[in-house]
Design a protein around this motif. Structure first.
Motif, PDB file in Angstrom:
ATOM      1  N   ARG A   1       9.158   3.974  -6.007  1.00  0.00           N
ATOM      2  CA  ARG A   1       9.502   4.107  -5.395  1.00  0.00           C
ATOM      3  C   ARG A   1      10.544   4.173  -5.333  1.00  0.00           C
ATOM      4  N   TRP A   2      11.643   4.798  -3.954  1.00  0.00           N
ATOM      5  CA  TRP A   2      12.972   4.545  -3.969  1.00  0.00           C
ATOM      6  C   TRP A   2      13.160   4.308  -2.826  1.00  0.00           C
TER       7      TRP A   2
ATOM      8  N   GLN B   1      11.488   8.533  -2.165  1.00  0.00           N
ATOM      9  CA  GLN B   1      10.601   8.970  -2.455  1.00  0.00           C
ATOM     10  C   GLN B   1       9.213   8.143  -3.506  1.00  0.00           C
ATOM     11  N   GLU B   2       8.092   8.196  -3.826  1.00  0.00           N
ATOM     12  CA  GLU B   2       7.435   7.505  -4.346  1.00  0.00           C
ATOM     13  C   GLU B   2       7.135   8.354  -4.977  1.00  0.00           C
ATOM     14  N   THR B   3       6.940   8.097  -6.571  1.00  0.00           N
ATOM     15  CA  THR B   3       6.097   8.836  -7.451  1.00  0.00           C
ATOM     16  C   THR B   3       4.698   8.467  -7.734  1.00  0.00           C
ATOM     17  N   THR B   4       4.237   8.700  -7.028  1.00  0.00           N
ATOM     18  CA  THR B   4       2.166   8.335  -7.162  1.00  0.00           C
ATOM     19  C   THR B   4       1.501   9.409  -7.491  1.00  0.00           C
TER      20      THR B   4
ATOM     21  N   THR C   1       0.651  -0.789  -0.035  1.00  0.00           N
ATOM     22  CA  THR C   1      -0.497   0.324  -0.061  1.00  0.00           C
ATOM     23  C   THR C   1       0.560   0.985  -0.213  1.00  0.00           C
ATOM     24  N   PHE C   2       1.325   1.868  -1.357  1.00  0.00           N
ATOM     25  CA  PHE C   2       1.491   3.341  -1.430  1.00  0.00           C
ATOM     26  C   PHE C   2       0.569   4.607  -0.425  1.00  0.00           C
TER      27      PHE C   2
END
Length: 372
Positions: A263-264, A341-344, A219-220
């Motif tokens: 995500r990273w 970092q999440e690119t969401t 789950t982001f």
């Protein structure tokens, strides 16, 4: 709220998507999806997780880009430059690769201000492993390149396959949910350069990397529950190839069918020190990790190799840590989640019909060595 030229409207993506259990298609986990209407046409401004997205597929090379990915927890504002990511395929010399394409909008609310290509990362896979081949980053004199040469060079020094298995993400063959895998890979690192196809292969490959991976539902930060391949590589390996040895760093990435690299995470061992800043891992975690940037990390724990035991993820004062124990020596170290970092966040295109497909031109002709 409209933010001018880029139309920077962050869409809420709270709807969870069901995990899918069919065999892994690694290409699908590297490329972002586009949403389709009833006629099969791409829907600009709509992304997986949006209730309007009832059908989606990988973006096709040359299509107009219907949305961009931006970092969670970073407000999209007119008075601050914005950074966007696209995970898209490129074919050159009859070879396909996937590129993590990072661009900067320096003046978000200034109409006509061009976006700047800032960073490109080339990803692909062979018959067993998925990996990152190399990169380009913007800078003086045409920017900088990087990519490690691996033992695959020995088969054909003139081919871009010399970079295969440079930074291994996973053994993706029939990788089931909950399965954990690992292997040590060798290379000669080229952090700030690319060797030329046709150059002699290295006499030795001294850099040994312990790659560790798993797959699971995660789950982001935006509430989406997606199936992810989680790559968990340590920067070194011990002599037996079962533990991180003297590794001080681990960069974990999450790959989803819907968005590609999603995500990273940057993990540091407790005694690792950033020499430039003069700060150890606990201080770096306090300075750079923010809960609004990322949800709690995926918990990979237990005897993950015959020589490495990972404890549960622990949280204290908003910082996440995990104890790693070497079974052979009994040596234990605590690792800190120092950055994430999440690119969401979904950003609509500047053009209501979709933005032009990105170009590799900024990286120059030499970047195409990764397609030879």
């Amino acid at each position: 709220m409209s933010l001018g030229r880029a139309g920077l409207i962050a869409l809420a993506l709270g709807a969870a998507l069901p995990a899918r259990a069919e065999p892994v298609d690694m290409r699908d986990y590297m490329i972002q999806d586009v949403c389709l209407d009833a006629t099969g046409a791409v829907r600009p401004g709509v992304a997986p997780g949006d209730p309007r997205c009832t059908e989606h597929r990988d973006i096709r090379e040359g299509e107009r880009v219907p949305y961009h990915l931006a970092a969670a927890g970073v407000p999209l504002r007119c008075d601050a430059r914005q950074t966007f990511r696209d995970n898209v395929p490129f074919t050159r010399n009859n070879r396909e690769r996937v590129v993590g394409f990072v661009t900067i909008d320096r003046k978000p609310c200034v109409s006509g201000d061009p976006w700047v290509t800032a960073y490109l990362s080339v990803r692909w896979f062979d018959d067993r492993y998925a990996f990152i081949m190399g990169m380009w980053t913007r800078g003086a004199e045409g920017g900088r390149y990087g990519g490690g040469v691996t033992p695959s060079c020995d088969a054909d020094p003139a081919s871009s396959e010399r970079y295969y298995r440079n930074w291994v993400l996973a053994d993706y063959r029939n990788l089931a949910n909950g399965e954990v895998g690992f292997k040590v890979f060798e290379k000669r690192g080229q952090l700030l350069d690319l060797s030329r196809p046709g150059d002699p292969c290295p006499a030795a490959y001294p850099n040994r990397i312990l790659a560790l991976w798993t797959r699971g539902d995660f789950t982001f930060t935006n509430g989406q529950k997606l199936n992810a391949i989680i790559s968990h590589p340590y920067s070194q390996a011990d002599r037996a190839g079962l533990a991180p040895g003297r590794s001080g760093q681990m960069e974990r990435t999450y790959w989803t069918r819907e968005f590609g690299q999603t995500r990273w995470e940057n993990w540091k061992r407790e005694d690792w020190v950033n020499k430039k800043l003069g700060k150890a891992a606990p201080e770096l975690a306090e300075d750079y990790f923010r809960a609004e940037y990322c949800s709690p990390p995926y918990e990979l724990k237990g005897e993950v190799t015959p020589g490495l035991i990972l404890g549960p993820i622990e949280q204290k004062d908003g910082i996440f840590t995990q104890l790693a124990t070497d079974k052979a020596t009994g040596e234990a170290h605590r690792w800190y989640l120092a950055g994430c970092q999440e690119t969401t966040v979904i950003v609509p295109p500047a053009d209501p019909a979709g933005d032009p497909y990105p170009s590799l031109e900024a990286a120059g002709e030499r970047f195409l060595d990764l397609w030879k």
